[in-house]
Design a protein around this motif. Sequence first.
Motif, mmCIF file in Angstrom:
data_model
loop_
_atom_site.group_PDB
_atom_site.id
_atom_site.type_symbol
_atom_site.label_atom_id
_atom_site.label_comp_id
_atom_site.label_asym_id
_atom_site.label_seq_id
_atom_site.Cartn_x
_atom_site.Cartn_y
_atom_site.Cartn_z
ATOM 1 N N ASP A 57 0.834 -1.204 0.000
ATOM 2 C CA ASP A 57 0.000 0.000 0.000
ATOM 3 C C ASP A 57 0.871 1.257 0.000
ATOM 4 O OD1 ASP A 57 -2.362 1.447 -0.058
ATOM 5 O OD2 ASP A 57 -2.801 1.179 2.066
ATOM 6 N N LEU A 58 1.932 1.250 0.764
ATOM 7 C CA LEU A 58 2.848 2.393 0.773
ATOM 8 C C LEU A 58 3.458 2.612 -0.603
ATOM 9 C CD1 LEU A 58 4.695 1.952 4.164
ATOM 10 C CD2 LEU A 58 3.108 3.772 3.552
ATOM 11 N N ARG A 59 3.868 1.530 -1.233
ATOM 12 C CA ARG A 59 4.478 1.642 -2.573
ATOM 13 C C ARG A 59 3.494 2.276 -3.547
ATOM 14 N NH1 ARG A 59 6.461 3.304 -6.106
ATOM 15 N NH2 ARG A 59 7.514 2.308 -7.830
ATOM 16 N N ARG A 60 2.249 1.886 -3.461
ATOM 17 C CA ARG A 60 1.206 2.420 -4.329
ATOM 18 C C ARG A 60 0.977 3.914 -4.066
ATOM 19 N NH1 ARG A 60 -4.023 3.240 -3.821
ATOM 20 N NH2 ARG A 60 -4.200 2.266 -1.774
ATOM 21 N N ARG A 61 1.166 4.339 -2.817
ATOM 22 C CA ARG A 61 0.910 5.736 -2.433
ATOM 23 C C ARG A 61 2.079 6.672 -2.706
ATOM 24 N NH1 ARG A 61 -4.032 7.285 0.037
ATOM 25 N NH2 ARG A 61 -5.129 5.364 0.489
ATOM 26 N N LEU A 62 3.277 6.139 -2.919
ATOM 27 C CA LEU A 62 4.430 7.005 -3.172
ATOM 28 C C LEU A 62 4.318 7.632 -4.554
ATOM 29 C CD1 LEU A 62 7.343 4.884 -1.700
ATOM 30 C CD2 LEU A 62 6.359 6.980 -0.744
ATOM 31 N N ARG A 63 4.647 8.916 -4.641
ATOM 32 C CA ARG A 63 4.565 9.638 -5.911
ATOM 33 C C ARG A 63 5.462 8.939 -6.937
ATOM 34 N NH1 ARG A 63 2.755 14.835 -6.531
ATOM 35 N NH2 ARG A 63 3.016 15.141 -4.298
ATOM 36 N N PRO A 64 4.918 8.581 -8.084
ATOM 37 C CA PRO A 64 5.708 7.863 -9.102
ATOM 38 C C PRO A 64 6.972 8.628 -9.497
ATOM 39 C CG PRO A 64 3.378 7.869 -9.685
ATOM 40 C CD PRO A 64 3.535 8.792 -8.496
ATOM 41 N N VAL A 106 19.361 -8.065 5.788
ATOM 42 C CA VAL A 106 19.172 -6.948 4.859
ATOM 43 C C VAL A 106 19.047 -7.478 3.431
ATOM 44 C CG1 VAL A 106 20.286 -4.920 3.836
ATOM 45 C CG2 VAL A 106 20.256 -5.219 6.318
ATOM 46 N N THR A 107 19.863 -8.448 3.085
ATOM 47 C CA THR A 107 19.817 -9.030 1.741
ATOM 48 C C THR A 107 18.461 -9.673 1.474
ATOM 49 O OG1 THR A 107 22.207 -9.389 1.729
ATOM 50 C CG2 THR A 107 20.893 -10.712 0.193
ATOM 51 N N VAL A 108 17.970 -10.454 2.423
ATOM 52 C CA VAL A 108 16.668 -11.110 2.255
ATOM 53 C C VAL A 108 15.550 -10.075 2.209
ATOM 54 C CG1 VAL A 108 14.981 -12.635 3.373
ATOM 55 C CG2 VAL A 108 17.381 -13.317 3.223
ATOM 56 N N LEU A 109 15.612 -9.075 3.082
ATOM 57 C CA LEU A 109 14.591 -8.032 3.083
ATOM 58 C C LEU A 109 14.526 -7.356 1.719
ATOM 59 C CD1 LEU A 109 12.479 -6.390 4.678
ATOM 60 C CD2 LEU A 109 14.342 -4.870 5.370
ATOM 61 N N TRP A 110 15.678 -7.071 1.141
ATOM 62 C CA TRP A 110 15.691 -6.435 -0.166
ATOM 63 C C TRP A 110 15.227 -7.394 -1.265
ATOM 64 C CZ3 TRP A 110 14.925 -2.595 -2.979
ATOM 65 C CH2 TRP A 110 15.312 -2.578 -4.323
ATOM 66 N N PRO A 116 10.720 -7.158 -4.945
ATOM 67 C CA PRO A 116 9.531 -7.687 -5.629
ATOM 68 C C PRO A 116 8.303 -6.775 -5.535
ATOM 69 C CG PRO A 116 10.566 -9.417 -4.342
ATOM 70 C CD PRO A 116 11.261 -8.132 -3.983
ATOM 71 N N LEU A 117 8.234 -5.921 -4.514
ATOM 72 C CA LEU A 117 7.117 -4.990 -4.388
ATOM 73 C C LEU A 117 7.300 -3.734 -5.244
ATOM 74 C CD1 LEU A 117 6.367 -5.246 -0.564
ATOM 75 C CD2 LEU A 117 4.953 -6.088 -2.454
ATOM 76 N N GLY A 118 8.456 -3.630 -5.907
ATOM 77 C CA GLY A 118 8.676 -2.503 -6.811
ATOM 78 C C GLY A 118 9.462 -1.348 -6.238
ATOM 79 N N PHE A 119 10.035 -1.519 -5.063
ATOM 80 C CA PHE A 119 10.864 -0.456 -4.486
ATOM 81 C C PHE A 119 12.215 -0.440 -5.175
ATOM 82 C CE2 PHE A 119 7.865 -1.167 -1.028
ATOM 83 C CZ PHE A 119 7.556 0.128 -0.658
ATOM 84 N N GLU A 120 12.844 0.730 -5.181
ATOM 85 C CA GLU A 120 14.217 0.873 -5.646
ATOM 86 C C GLU A 120 15.060 1.247 -4.443
ATOM 87 O OE1 GLU A 120 14.503 3.556 -8.951
ATOM 88 O OE2 GLU A 120 12.783 2.641 -9.942
#
Length: 130
Positions: A57-64, A106-110, A116-120
């Motif tokens: 949900d946060l990823r969806r709400r962040l300004r593209p 940290v590696t697994v979290l990333w 996979p959720l689309g974060f950079e």
Amino acid sequence: RSLRQRGFATLTGENLDGLGAAAAEAGICLGPEGSVDCVALLNVLDRCDVPVSLLRDLRRRLRPGTGRLLLTVVLPFRPFVERGSGRVPPKERLPLDPNASWEASVTVLWEKVLEPLGFELDVVARLPYL
């Protein structure tokens, strides 16, 4: 709680349904489709009942293109949710081993959650928990 006591607009719960109302109350203008420039999620994932859903949900709400998530996570990761006077496991589990090293966590979290959720990824830092 302490941020709210100091006059900051905060959201509680398992989703961002109250974001528009909280922003309006605080005099913050949301972007298109309720987007935001930055979200600070500080030491929340280990106490969140649905951390993957929250991150999605946060990823969806962040300004593209320009939106940023400032994320801090307590490692080693030992999640629980407070219910009444007790602690229960969260409904959603992140694939983090509570006995893994900081680097492995940290590696697994990333690799298994955030990417996979689309974060950079911009920066990773290790700070002492105070």
